[in-house]
Structure formats: structure tokens, C-alpha cells
Design a protein around this motif. Structure first.
Motif, PDB file in Angstrom:
ATOM      1  N   GLY A   1      24.670 -21.732  33.437  1.00 54.93           N
ATOM      2  CA  GLY A   1      23.505 -21.330  34.218  1.00 54.93           C
ATOM      3  C   GLY A   1      22.453 -22.402  34.332  1.00 54.93           C
ATOM      4  O   GLY A   1      21.329 -22.118  34.775  1.00 54.93           O
ATOM      5  N   SER A   2      22.780 -23.622  33.937  1.00 53.76           N
ATOM      6  CA  SER A   2      21.792 -24.691  33.905  1.00 53.76           C
ATOM      7  C   SER A   2      22.253 -25.898  34.713  1.00 53.76           C
ATOM      8  O   SER A   2      23.351 -25.903  35.267  1.00 53.76           O
ATOM      9  CB  SER A   2      21.526 -25.112  32.447  1.00 53.76           C
ATOM     10  N   VAL A   3      21.406 -26.934  34.750  1.00 52.51           N
ATOM     11  CA  VAL A   3      21.762 -28.199  35.387  1.00 52.51           C
ATOM     12  C   VAL A   3      21.382 -29.324  34.435  1.00 52.51           C
ATOM     13  O   VAL A   3      20.248 -29.404  33.962  1.00 52.51           O
ATOM     14  CB  VAL A   3      21.050 -28.399  36.730  1.00 52.51           C
ATOM     15  N   LEU A   4      22.347 -30.184  34.137  1.00 49.46           N
ATOM     16  CA  LEU A   4      22.101 -31.389  33.348  1.00 49.46           C
ATOM     17  C   LEU A   4      21.772 -32.528  34.294  1.00 49.46           C
ATOM     18  O   LEU A   4      22.541 -32.832  35.206  1.00 49.46           O
ATOM     19  CB  LEU A   4      23.344 -31.736  32.529  1.00 49.46           C
ATOM     20  N   PHE A   5      20.625 -33.150  34.102  1.00 53.74           N
ATOM     21  CA  PHE A   5      20.235 -34.325  34.881  1.00 53.74           C
ATOM     22  C   PHE A   5      20.464 -35.553  33.998  1.00 53.74           C
ATOM     23  O   PHE A   5      19.708 -35.811  33.064  1.00 53.74           O
ATOM     24  CB  PHE A   5      18.773 -34.226  35.315  1.00 53.74           C
ATOM     25  N   GLN A   6      21.529 -36.270  34.291  1.00 51.99           N
ATOM     26  CA  GLN A   6      21.912 -37.439  33.509  1.00 51.99           C
ATOM     27  C   GLN A   6      21.389 -38.685  34.225  1.00 51.99           C
ATOM     28  O   GLN A   6      21.915 -39.099  35.243  1.00 51.99           O
ATOM     29  CB  GLN A   6      23.436 -37.508  33.379  1.00 51.99           C
ATOM     30  N   GLY A   7      20.303 -39.264  33.688  1.00 53.40           N
ATOM     31  CA  GLY A   7      19.700 -40.398  34.362  1.00 53.40           C
ATOM     32  C   GLY A   7      19.391 -41.541  33.432  1.00 53.40           C
ATOM     33  O   GLY A   7      19.663 -41.498  32.233  1.00 53.40           O
ATOM     34  N   ARG A   8      18.800 -42.594  34.019  1.00 50.06           N
ATOM     35  CA  ARG A   8      18.373 -43.753  33.240  1.00 50.06           C
ATOM     36  C   ARG A   8      17.152 -44.362  33.892  1.00 50.06           C
ATOM     37  O   ARG A   8      16.961 -44.289  35.112  1.00 50.06           O
ATOM     38  CB  ARG A   8      19.478 -44.803  33.151  1.00 50.06           C
ATOM     39  N   LEU A   9      16.298 -44.953  33.077  1.00 49.62           N
ATOM     40  CA  LEU A   9      15.152 -45.690  33.574  1.00 49.62           C
ATOM     41  C   LEU A   9      15.649 -47.031  34.106  1.00 49.62           C
ATOM     42  O   LEU A   9      16.283 -47.799  33.375  1.00 49.62           O
ATOM     43  CB  LEU A   9      14.131 -45.916  32.459  1.00 49.62           C
ATOM     44  N   ILE A  10      15.385 -47.302  35.384  1.00 42.75           N
ATOM     45  CA  ILE A  10      15.918 -48.515  35.998  1.00 42.75           C
ATOM     46  C   ILE A  10      15.353 -49.760  35.333  1.00 42.75           C
ATOM     47  O   ILE A  10      16.066 -50.740  35.085  1.00 42.75           O
ATOM     48  CB  ILE A  10      15.602 -48.526  37.511  1.00 42.75           C
ATOM     49  N   GLU A  11      14.055 -49.746  35.036  1.00 44.65           N
ATOM     50  CA  GLU A  11      13.411 -50.942  34.506  1.00 44.65           C
ATOM     51  C   GLU A  11      13.889 -51.313  33.099  1.00 44.65           C
ATOM     52  O   GLU A  11      13.945 -52.489  32.745  1.00 44.65           O
ATOM     53  CB  GLU A  11      11.886 -50.768  34.482  1.00 44.65           C
ATOM     54  N   THR A  12      14.245 -50.316  32.287  1.00 43.32           N
ATOM     55  CA  THR A  12      14.619 -50.588  30.894  1.00 43.32           C
ATOM     56  C   THR A  12      16.049 -50.206  30.555  1.00 43.32           C
ATOM     57  O   THR A  12      16.519 -50.500  29.453  1.00 43.32           O
ATOM     58  CB  THR A  12      13.674 -49.832  29.937  1.00 43.32           C
ATOM     59  N   ALA A  13      16.733 -49.539  31.468  1.00 41.08           N
ATOM     60  CA  ALA A  13      18.106 -49.044  31.237  1.00 41.08           C
ATOM     61  C   ALA A  13      18.167 -48.037  30.097  1.00 41.08           C
ATOM     62  O   ALA A  13      19.223 -47.820  29.505  1.00 41.08           O
ATOM     63  CB  ALA A  13      19.069 -50.203  30.977  1.00 41.08           C
ATOM     64  N   ALA A  14      17.037 -47.396  29.774  1.00 40.11           N
ATOM     65  CA  ALA A  14      17.006 -46.386  28.718  1.00 40.11           C
ATOM     66  C   ALA A  14      17.468 -45.035  29.266  1.00 40.11           C
ATOM     67  O   ALA A  14      17.219 -44.713  30.427  1.00 40.11           O
ATOM     68  CB  ALA A  14      15.584 -46.260  28.160  1.00 40.11           C
ATOM     69  N   PRO A  15      18.136 -44.223  28.448  1.00 42.72           N
ATOM     70  CA  PRO A  15      18.552 -42.889  28.901  1.00 42.72           C
ATOM     71  C   PRO A  15      17.343 -42.020  29.240  1.00 42.72           C
ATOM     72  O   PRO A  15      16.311 -42.071  28.573  1.00 42.72           O
ATOM     73  CB  PRO A  15      19.298 -42.326  27.688  1.00 42.72           C
ATOM     74  N   PHE A  16      17.479 -41.239  30.283  1.00 42.84           N
ATOM     75  CA  PHE A  16      16.442 -40.306  30.729  1.00 42.84           C
ATOM     76  C   PHE A  16      17.185 -39.036  31.114  1.00 42.84           C
ATOM     77  O   PHE A  16      17.738 -38.930  32.205  1.00 42.84           O
ATOM     78  CB  PHE A  16      15.684 -40.883  31.918  1.00 42.84           C
ATOM     79  N   ILE A  17      17.244 -38.085  30.189  1.00 44.02           N
ATOM     80  CA  ILE A  17      18.119 -36.930  30.333  1.00 44.02           C
ATOM     81  C   ILE A  17      17.310 -35.653  30.200  1.00 44.02           C
ATOM     82  O   ILE A  17      16.489 -35.531  29.289  1.00 44.02           O
ATOM     83  CB  ILE A  17      19.218 -36.945  29.249  1.00 44.02           C
ATOM     84  N   PHE A  18      17.504 -34.715  31.112  1.00 44.83           N
ATOM     85  CA  PHE A  18      16.840 -33.430  30.959  1.00 44.83           C
ATOM     86  C   PHE A  18      17.725 -32.303  31.467  1.00 44.83           C
ATOM     87  O   PHE A  18      18.637 -32.518  32.271  1.00 44.83           O
ATOM     88  CB  PHE A  18      15.461 -33.403  31.634  1.00 44.83           C
ATOM     89  N   ILE A  19      17.449 -31.122  30.934  1.00 40.45           N
ATOM     90  CA  ILE A  19      18.190 -29.919  31.314  1.00 40.45           C
ATOM     91  C   ILE A  19      17.204 -28.907  31.862  1.00 40.45           C
ATOM     92  O   ILE A  19      16.171 -28.642  31.246  1.00 40.45           O
ATOM     93  CB  ILE A  19      18.943 -29.328  30.116  1.00 40.45           C
ATOM     94  N   LEU A  20      17.507 -28.356  33.019  1.00 38.50           N
ATOM     95  CA  LEU A  20      16.678 -27.321  33.627  1.00 38.50           C
ATOM     96  C   LEU A  20      17.452 -26.006  33.667  1.00 38.50           C
ATOM     97  O   LEU A  20      18.664 -25.997  33.874  1.00 38.50           O
ATOM     98  CB  LEU A  20      16.264 -27.710  35.042  1.00 38.50           C
ATOM     99  N   SER A  21      16.731 -24.919  33.472  1.00 41.73           N
ATOM    100  CA  SER A  21      17.316 -23.591  33.551  1.00 41.73           C
ATOM    101  C   SER A  21      16.421 -22.708  34.415  1.00 41.73           C
ATOM    102  O   SER A  21      15.247 -23.009  34.607  1.00 41.73           O
ATOM    103  CB  SER A  21      17.455 -22.970  32.154  1.00 41.73           C
ATOM    104  N   ARG A  22      16.974 -21.632  34.916  1.00 43.87           N
ATOM    105  CA  ARG A  22      16.273 -20.709  35.826  1.00 43.87           C
ATOM    106  C   ARG A  22      15.990 -21.405  37.158  1.00 43.87           C
ATOM    107  O   ARG A  22      15.242 -22.373  37.217  1.00 43.87           O
ATOM    108  CB  ARG A  22      14.976 -20.176  35.220  1.00 43.87           C
ATOM    109  N   PHE A  23      16.566 -20.886  38.218  1.00 42.11           N
ATOM    110  CA  PHE A  23      16.445 -21.508  39.530  1.00 42.11           C
ATOM    111  C   PHE A  23      16.188 -20.455  40.600  1.00 42.11           C
ATOM    112  O   PHE A  23      17.050 -20.171  41.438  1.00 42.11           O
ATOM    113  CB  PHE A  23      17.718 -22.295  39.872  1.00 42.11           C
ATOM    114  N   PRO A  24      15.004 -19.833  40.598  1.00 42.12           N
ATOM    115  CA  PRO A  24      14.713 -18.845  41.644  1.00 42.12           C
ATOM    116  C   PRO A  24      14.737 -19.489  43.016  1.00 42.12           C
ATOM    117  O   PRO A  24      14.243 -20.608  43.208  1.00 42.12           O
ATOM    118  CB  PRO A  24      13.310 -18.347  41.277  1.00 42.12           C
ATOM    119  N   VAL A  25      15.304 -18.782  43.964  1.00 38.24           N
ATOM    120  CA  VAL A  25      15.430 -19.302  45.331  1.00 38.24           C
ATOM    121  C   VAL A  25      14.397 -18.642  46.228  1.00 38.24           C
ATOM    122  O   VAL A  25      14.224 -17.413  46.199  1.00 38.24           O
ATOM    123  CB  VAL A  25      16.857 -19.056  45.878  1.00 38.24           C
TER     124      VAL A  25
END
Length: 296
Positions: free
Chosen positions: A200-224
Motif C-alpha cells: 500500500g506504499s511507494v518507495l522513492f529510491q533516490g540520490r542527491l546529485i551533488e553528493t551521490a548520497a542516498p535519498f530514500i523515502f516511503i510514502l503511504s496513504r494516497f487519497p485521490v
């Protein structure tokens, strides 16, 4: 890989399309070679060629295991991690008549996701789900204001510009943030990455372009929103691991915007004056930041 370059076999990318091609080719090959015979032929070939392809040979590959791989959905994960790649080479090198036509004409399994990362992560994280939740990604597409505590001063609120769906790929996202650094310099950082629906969630798998550091977050609940048919907001947790610092976790929430957002960092009083929905957002951000304290 060296073996691929030497044999002239098209590169194996592990995408659902590629896995689907292997399965379709094996079924086509059944016209002249049963699945039992295929399993035996493939096992013998793998024993001889696995080292050349930097792969592990199989402890066991019988008719049942090969049949399971051939007939189950593309998201099916075998207990032999190198099986799909070896099967790809075996078919192209030993039975090109069965796979070449399929390879040239097979449709992309996820035409709206032209990258191998999201389908691969989906197969890894959600092996029991046959297909990606493309509806969730379509609902998310658009511009958002993303709110989080500032990493420079957690009492301040960072408003980040976020876009879901980039260059025809509904799984890609980007974030821009602006802040005053600890040195007093105006700074801008950018995030790029991929959104992966799971359960029921979305994993956002990202990285900071300037430092190449991981930038990861999970969101839940998606009312339309009933008018637009698009996701209106969501909330969750952000994890950042920048070089030279211990990783930290922050609450994060997004709100859909009609147009691209101007990123900015506010102190609390300025935030209350600038953002109409400040009460709801500040209440969520008060859930707290998980960080590290220096020992005395």
C-alpha cells in the motif's frame, strides 16, 4: 560482460521484457524439444559455460524447476539467481531460431517505464505481486510541494519542489531544495530517482546529485482528488545518508501543486504566513527527527 561481448549475444538486462522473451522462446522451443529435454540440455550447457559468463552453475535443474520458471509470471523469482541470464545465453547460442524472432517482436512489458531499475526492484520486493501498480504511478504524476524539517536547522521547514513522472517515464521523480548552509551560503541541491509501488506504499529510491548520497523515502496513504483523478497528498518518512555525517530520518509530506513549486526554507513564523495548510503540515512534522547526539 566478457562472455556477452565474445558471443555476440544481446546484453541481458533482467527487465520483465527480457524475462518474458526467455519464457516465450522456451515455449516455442517445445515444438521440437520438450521441457524435460530442455532442462537436461540447458543443465549440461550451463555446467560447461557458467564460468565463462561469471555465473554460478545449478545444484539442481530438473523438469519441474524449469517448468516453473517457463510457465509462471515474469515476476516469479527462482532460487537460482543466475538462471535467467544463463538461459538467455543458452537460447541465443544453442537455439537462436526459438528466441531471435521473439526478441525482435516482443512488446515492452512496461512501456511507460523505460528503465530496468523499477521492474527489477519490483521483482525483488514484491515477488507475489504479478504486475507493477501502474495506476498508483499514474495517479502520482505531476508537481508537488514536499515538506520536511530542514537538515541545517530542524526547527525550520524546507519546502522542496517535487515532480513525479519525467520524460515519459512515470516511475522517475526529481526534487529540488534550496537552503542557507551552515556557512551562510545560499545552496541548491537536487535529487533524482525512481518511485516503486509496493503493497500500500511507494518507495522513492533516490540520490542527491551533488553528493551521490542516498535519498530514500516511503510514502503511504494516497487519497485521490475526485475532480482530477490524481493523488492529492501523501505522508511518510525520509532517510538521508550524506557523506561525513550519520544517517538521519525525517517526517515528510507532499501536497499536489497546480504548477511547479518554488523551493524555499522557512522559519516557523514565516511558514505560517506563507502556507495556508500550515497547521496540518506542522502537526505532521512534529512527529520528530531521528538523528544522532554527540557524546559528552
Amino acid at each position: 560482460m566478457t562472455g556477452e561481448a565474445e558471443s555476440g549475444v544481446p546484453p541481458f538486462d533482467g527487465t520483465p521484457r527480457t524475462i518474458g522473451v526467455i519464457k516465450s522462446a522456451a515455449k516455442k522451443l517445445q515444438q521440437t524439444l520438450s521441457l524435460t529435454a530442455q532442462a537436461s540440455d540447458f543443465k549440461g550447457w550451463a555446467d560447461e559455460n557458467a564460468a565463462r559468463l561469471n555465473a554460478q552453475t545449478f545444484e539442481k535443474l530438473d523438469k519441474q524447476r524449469w517448468t516453473d520458471f517457463v510457465n509462471r509470471p515474469v515476476s516469479y523469482v527462482t532460487r537460482e539467481p543466475d538462471l535467467p541470464r544463463l538461459a538467455w545465453h543458452w537460447l541465443f547460442e544453442e537455439h537462436p531460431h526459438a528466441i531471435e524472432g521473439v526478441w525482435l517482436t516482443a512488446p515492452d512489458a512496461y512501456p511507460s517505464i523505460p528503465n530496468p531499475i523499477v521492474p527489477t526492484l519490483h521483482a525483488f520486493l514484491s515477488p507475489k505481486e504479478k504486475e507493477l501498480n501502474l495506476a498508483r504511478l499514474n495517479d502520482l504524476e505531476g508537481h508537488y510541494a514536499a515538506y520536511r524539517p530542514s537538515f541545517v536547522n530542524t526547527a525550520d521547514v524546507m519546502v522542496m519542489a517535487m515532480q513525479c513522472g519525467i520524460d515519459g517515464d512515470i516511475s522517475r521523480f526529481a526534487i529540488t531544495m534550496k537552503f542557507v548552509s551552515e556557512d551562510g551560503e545560499d545552496s541548491t541541491e537536487h535529487v533524482e530517482g525512481f518511485a516503486l509501488p509496493y503493497q500500500g506504499s511507494v518507495l522513492f529510491q533516490g540520490r542527491l546529485i551533488e553528493t551521490a548520497a542516498p535519498f530514500i523515502f516511503i510514502l503511504s496513504r494516497f487519497p485521490v482528488d475526485n475532480k482530477t483523478g490524481k493523488t492529492s497528498w501523501s505522508e511518510g518518512t525520509l532517510l538521508v545518508g550524506a557523506d561525513g555525517t550519520m544517517s538521519s530520518a525525517y517526517p515528510i509530506t507532499i501536497r499536489r501543486a497546480a504548477k511547479e513549486v518554488t523551493p524555499q526554507t522557512y522559519d516557523v513564523e514565516s511558514f505560517k504566513k506563507a502556507i495556508p495548510a500550515h497547521k496540518t503540515i506542522l502537526k505532521l512534522l512534529k512527529r520528530g527527527v531521528v538523528g544522532w547526539r554527540d557524546e559528552d
